[in-house]
Design an enzyme around this catalytic site. Structure first.
Site, PDB file in Angstrom:
ATOM      1  N   HIS A  21       0.886  -1.169   0.000  1.00 53.68           N
ATOM      2  CA  HIS A  21       0.000   0.000   0.000  1.00 53.68           C
ATOM      3  C   HIS A  21       0.913   1.205   0.000  1.00 53.68           C
ATOM      4  CE1 HIS A  21      -3.287   2.660   0.491  1.00 53.68           C
ATOM      5  NE2 HIS A  21      -2.880   3.087   1.666  1.00 53.68           N
ATOM      6  N   ASP A  50       1.325   4.989  -0.036  1.00 55.90           N
ATOM      7  CA  ASP A  50       1.016   6.405   0.102  1.00 55.90           C
ATOM      8  C   ASP A  50       2.201   7.175  -0.466  1.00 55.90           C
ATOM      9  OD1 ASP A  50      -1.403   6.013   1.885  1.00 55.90           O
ATOM     10  OD2 ASP A  50       0.147   5.074   3.107  1.00 55.90           O
ATOM     11  N   ASP A  75      -7.778   1.772   1.767  1.00 56.04           N
ATOM     12  CA  ASP A  75      -7.739   2.602   2.972  1.00 56.04           C
ATOM     13  C   ASP A  75      -8.524   3.893   2.787  1.00 56.04           C
ATOM     14  OD1 ASP A  75      -7.075   3.251   5.545  1.00 56.04           O
ATOM     15  OD2 ASP A  75      -5.095   4.042   5.057  1.00 56.04           O
ATOM     16  N   HIS A  97      -5.582   9.939  -0.299  1.00 56.21           N
ATOM     17  CA  HIS A  97      -6.289  10.247   0.938  1.00 56.21           C
ATOM     18  C   HIS A  97      -5.425  10.971   1.968  1.00 56.21           C
ATOM     19  CE1 HIS A  97      -4.952   5.988   1.104  1.00 56.21           C
ATOM     20  NE2 HIS A  97      -4.538   6.303   2.306  1.00 56.21           N
TER      21      HIS A  97
END
Length: 913
Positions: free
Chosen positions: A13, A15, A125, A352
């Site tokens: 994941h 980011d 997420d 996000h």
């Protein structure tokens, strides 16, 4: 007993930016990708890897490692690296419907260049999901959604409950959108890292799998258990093949496979064929929880980012694209490449942890630059497109006023016919540097230019009232397509006037001319020290700056509006937390200075000024609690006894004939650890309210579920929040509170159904898994917020209140032109449409077919009719999806007219050849 299968799926994941700035995460990404390529190429037991559903990772990696392109491409084409379907993993609620569509379009386009597109609705997420997600996925050819937040897998005490549509008996479920679209939903009930760091030691493996199999089996509806091998920025597990072999030896009754999403989903579908999966409907907002971990207050963290994003989205989807489409119809090439570039820059701010404002300060500084860059490209497209169309507008009617007539064209790029106040700057005369006139003489001529004896006229010859401001001597320049730049000195004026009924997506021509014509007398807006009245709405301001708003059409009055509230906030960038036992401060009863600041043609404004003071910060306890990483609901910090000034300036504006009251609130924040809201009590009886969301007007319960413990029940909004219900006299009434970039509201359970809109939230730490100070999240400095109130008779849609809210997002565009003939009428539009419950979303060119497309959606949960008048020259039409591909679903176009039945809550994209 059916043998269970453990699907171990490798992923990361990623980011792009979060607790580290982008480039520091970037370095780690390059290291991860180097390791991934080496492992896939050398270990045949390491079958595949899912690249987090976002194609931008490929760009980021190759920016540093361009020499590895062929290695990467080979593994993708072999299906060993899954890519797409998104460009970036965005926040759902804080990005517009069109931004979500562009994200899908760009993700599909970029993934398609490499190999197969992963048709995985991936939201690992995302901080809650909008209700139209199933329809969006279906229209993109995706029949599933995998997510980590928003719905509980079971009822209370792990029991299946029937009391709420937001419960699911398993981690597998059927998710249904408001239009009836359904997808297979997979909830990461044990998170997207539940198969992380699988041991290779036998004893450790036995203990690991005993625990992990039990955890996954607790929620699974089938024998197929999903284990996500990876986490945030997690390096890949290079010995996974050996770990899987060991797992099979210690758990011989379980089949362990290094799996992928397509294989896992196929297995679940096959096994769940006879299972009674729960049907979850609509939005996923974690409402059946205690309310402390929903992360909803990211909607108000660093409000300035949300405002910049609203401006960036608006200029692209509500100005640049429709104007570029209009310009194409009159002969200009559509700048698809530039629009894609501007969208990419904007979308890079939509992950996000970025748009949510929940990263370290360096991240959000870089975001401001991206917002600027995207907007600058879009503004250039707007200027070029508007000027091109203006040259095609027939302004020859103004030639009769003499050689010094100054025509200009006003564009209304919103989806609805529109009236309102427009300001345009005109060069009354120019002298170019190329003419060889000395600067002294140039300046003298400009200063002596006579601006008297002029009037503003429309194409029908009517004189219009306008305010003229002489801006004096100004420098300017042209940038010709075929010559060097052309600087000049000019005398510039600003005209402010009331444009009337400019067609949707269309234009109207005006001119400032030599004439003694006088405008027709229009009823003035009554304005005195405490009152505004335009014959539709009446505003009366009280001593404390609150005001009553009366809708003369219905006789309904909404008193006590516009009170400011200031609360302490000892939470973090993710969640608001008021200090225990400390009541919010309000301006109720605080004297305010009120004055008329504008009373010109078509618009009047009152200024309300509060000289207020609020606590300077939280008390010293907060710093200790942050450093000790005390969970925010358990913090005991209060507010400081020291006060700092908070001067609040509120401007209320009414335009002639308008049913909307515009509000601009500005202040210079010098306090920390607090939240500022504007309160609008509706005094209406209603159990539910409506909020603008992605392609829908979402109806939400005002009272949270019994499990909810958080005193606050703030929610996300896009353009508006609305309470409609029964007034004290028994009549139906409603109040819509529109906003620009203010993404958080709450309907208070105060007996008055007050709509509270957050203007500012100041916090000093990131939160989440450690202590990350974020002093810039205190948002010290000047702020300005734009809102509007639209009272109505109780039907948000039929009243058109929603359209007023959407138009608040859409700026007018005006451009000076010359006197010339043209193929476009002085007042006109490229297309027109009708449909009471239909909302306009986009007018643009498809990146796939090049055809022009129109996108609209039905705000109601019942069928609607859409009537569309296509642009001249449209030969045929077809119904497309959000990817804007050509389809065989032909639509009947008779004399350029199209009638279409639109389903409940349906998103409709129409392609025009």
């Amino acid at each position: 007993m059916t043998k269970r299968t453990a699907h171990i799926l490798s992923h990361t994941h990623w980011d792009r930016e979060w607790y580290l700035p982008y480039e520091k995460h970037h370095v780690r990404l390059v290291q991860l990708m180097d390791s991934l390529l080496d492992t896939l190429e050398t270990d045949p037991g390491y079958r595949s890897f899912f690249l987090d559903g976002q194609t931008i990772i490929l760009d980021d990696y190759l920016e540093v490692r361009p020499e590895n392109r062929s290695r990467l491409e080979k593994l993708i084409r072999e299906g060993r690296i899954g890519i797409g379907p998104w460009y970036i993993l965005q926040d759902a609620f804080l990005t517009s419907g069109e931004a979500n569509v562009r994200n899908l379009q760009i993700g599909h386009e970029e993934a398609g260049r490499w190999g197969p597109v992963s048709k995985i609705g991936y939201f690992p997420d995302t901080f809650g999901l909008f209700g139209q997600t199933p329809q969006l996925m279906r229209q993109a050819g995706i029949d599933n959604a995998l997510f980590g937040r928003g719905v509980k897998p079971t009822g209370f005490n792990n029991e299946v409950g029937e009391s709420s549509a937001y419960e699911s008996s398993f981690s597998e479920l059927v998710w249904e959108g408001p239009d009836g679209s359904r997808v297979l939903g997979i909830l990461f009930a044990n998170w997207y890292s539940n198969g992380n760091e699988v041991p290779t030691d036998e004893e450790q493996s036995r203990a690991y799998w005993e625990r992990k199999l039990a955890d996954a089996g607790r929620y699974a509806s089938t024998p197929h258990l999903l284990f996500m091998n990876g986490c945030d920025h997690q390096p890949i597990q290079t010995d996974l093949a050996e770990a899987i072999r060991v797992a099979g030896a210690v758990e011989p009754d379980v089949e362990f496979v290094h799996s992928n999403f397509p294989d896992y989903l196929d297995a679940v579908r096959a096994a769940a064929g006879g299972s009674a999966l729960s049907v979850v409907r609509g939005e996923l907002r974690s409402q059946l929880t205690d309310g402390w971990g929903t992360l909803v207050n990211t909607a108000s963290s660093r409000v300035y980012l949300k405002q910049l994003n609203a401006a960036g989205q608006s200029v692209l989807e509500r100005s640049a694209e429709p104007l570029a489409a209009y310009a194409r119809l009159v002969g200009k090439d559509y700048p698809q490449h530039l629009l894609a570039y501007a969208w990419k820059l904007l979308l890079q701010n939509h992950p996000h942890d970025s748009i949510c404002g929940c990263s370290v300060d360096e991240v959000h500084r870089e975001m401001v630059t991206r917002f600027d860059k995207s907007r600058h490209v879009a503004e250039t497209i707007v200027a070029d497109s508007a000027a091109f169309v203006a040259e095609a507008v027939d302004t020859s009617v103004f030639g009769s006023y003499g050689a010094d007539a100054l025509p200009f064209v006003v564009f209304n790029p919103s989806g609805w016919k529109r009236s309102g106040t427009v300001s345009v700057e005109l060069d009354a005369a120019r002298i170019y540097f190329r003419d060889g006139v000395g600067f002294g003489e140039m300046n003298r001529r400009m200063k002596e230019l006579d601006l008297s004896g002029r009037a503003l006229v429309g194409a029908d010859g009517r004189a219009l009232a306008c305010k003229v401001e002489d801006l004096g001597l100004q420098f300017g320049y042209d940038l010709p397509d075929d010559a060097f730049r052309q600087p000049y000195q000019c005398r510039r004026v600003r005209l402010t006037f009331q444009a009337d009924a400019v067609p949707a997506l269309g234009h109207a021509a005006y001119a400032w001319v030599r004439s003694d014509a006088r405008p027709e007398t229009a009823p003035d807006i009554a304005a005195d020290a405490r009152t505004l009245d335009n014959g539709v709405l009446r505003v009366e301001v009280a001593e404390d700056g609150s005001f009553a708003l009366t809708d003369r059409r219905t006789g309904q009055t909404f008193p006590g509006l516009g009170i400011y509230e200031d609360s302490g906030d000892i939470g973090n960038e993710y969640m608001f937390m008021a200090p225990k036992g400390v009541e919010p401060l309000t301006t109720r009863g605080v004297p305010a200075a009120v004055s008329v600041v504008e009373n010109g043609p078509g618009r009047a404004s009152l200024e309300i000024v509060h000289e207020w003071a609020v606590p300077a910060s939280a008390d010293e306890t907060l710093d200790r609690e942050q450093r000790e990483i005390v969970y925010y609901p358990q913090r005991q910090a209060g507010r400081s006894a020291k006060l700092v000034p908070l001067r609040l300036r509120t401007v209320l504006s009414l335009e002639q004939g308008s049913g909307r009251l515009d509000i601009v609130s500005s202040f210079d924040n010098q306090a920390r650890d607090h939240r500022v809201r504007l309160l609008f009590p509706t005094n209406l009886q209603a159990d539910t309210h409506t909020a603008d969301s992605i392609f829908e007007a979402a109806v939400r319960s005002t009272e949270p579920a019994p499990e909810w413990e958080n005193p606050s029940n703030a929610q996300h909004q896009q353009a508006f929040a609305d309470v409609s219900g029964q007034a004290a006299d028994g009549s139906a009434a409603g109040l819509t509170v529109a906003n620009v970039g203010l993404c958080e509201y709450e309907v208070l359970r105060d007996g008055r159904n007050t709509i509270a809109v957050t203007l500012l939230r100041s916090t000093g730490e990131l939160g989440d898994w450690g202590y990350f100070p974020t002093p810039e999240a205190q948002c010290i400095g000047p702020h300005e917020a734009r809102l509007a109130l639209v009272p109505h008779g109780g039907d948000l849609v039929a009243s058109g209140a929603f359209a007023e809210a959407y138009q608040l997002q859409t700026p007018w565009t005006a451009v000076q032109t010359g006197v010339h003939v043209g193929k476009l009428a002085a007042v006109g539009s490229p297309l027109a449409w009708e449909g009471e419950s239909i909302a306009f979303s986009a007018f643009k060119a498809s990146p796939v077919t090049g055809d022009l497309v129109v996108r609209l959606y039905n705000l109601k949960r019942e069928p609607a009719s859409l009537r569309l008048l296509a642009p001249a020259g449209a030969s045929s039409a077809y119904k497309s999806g959000v990817l804007e591909q050509e389809t065989e679903e032909a639509l009947e176009l008779r004399d350029g007219r199209l009638e279409l039945a639109v389903g409940p809550a349906e998103i409709v994209t129409i392609g025009l050849r």
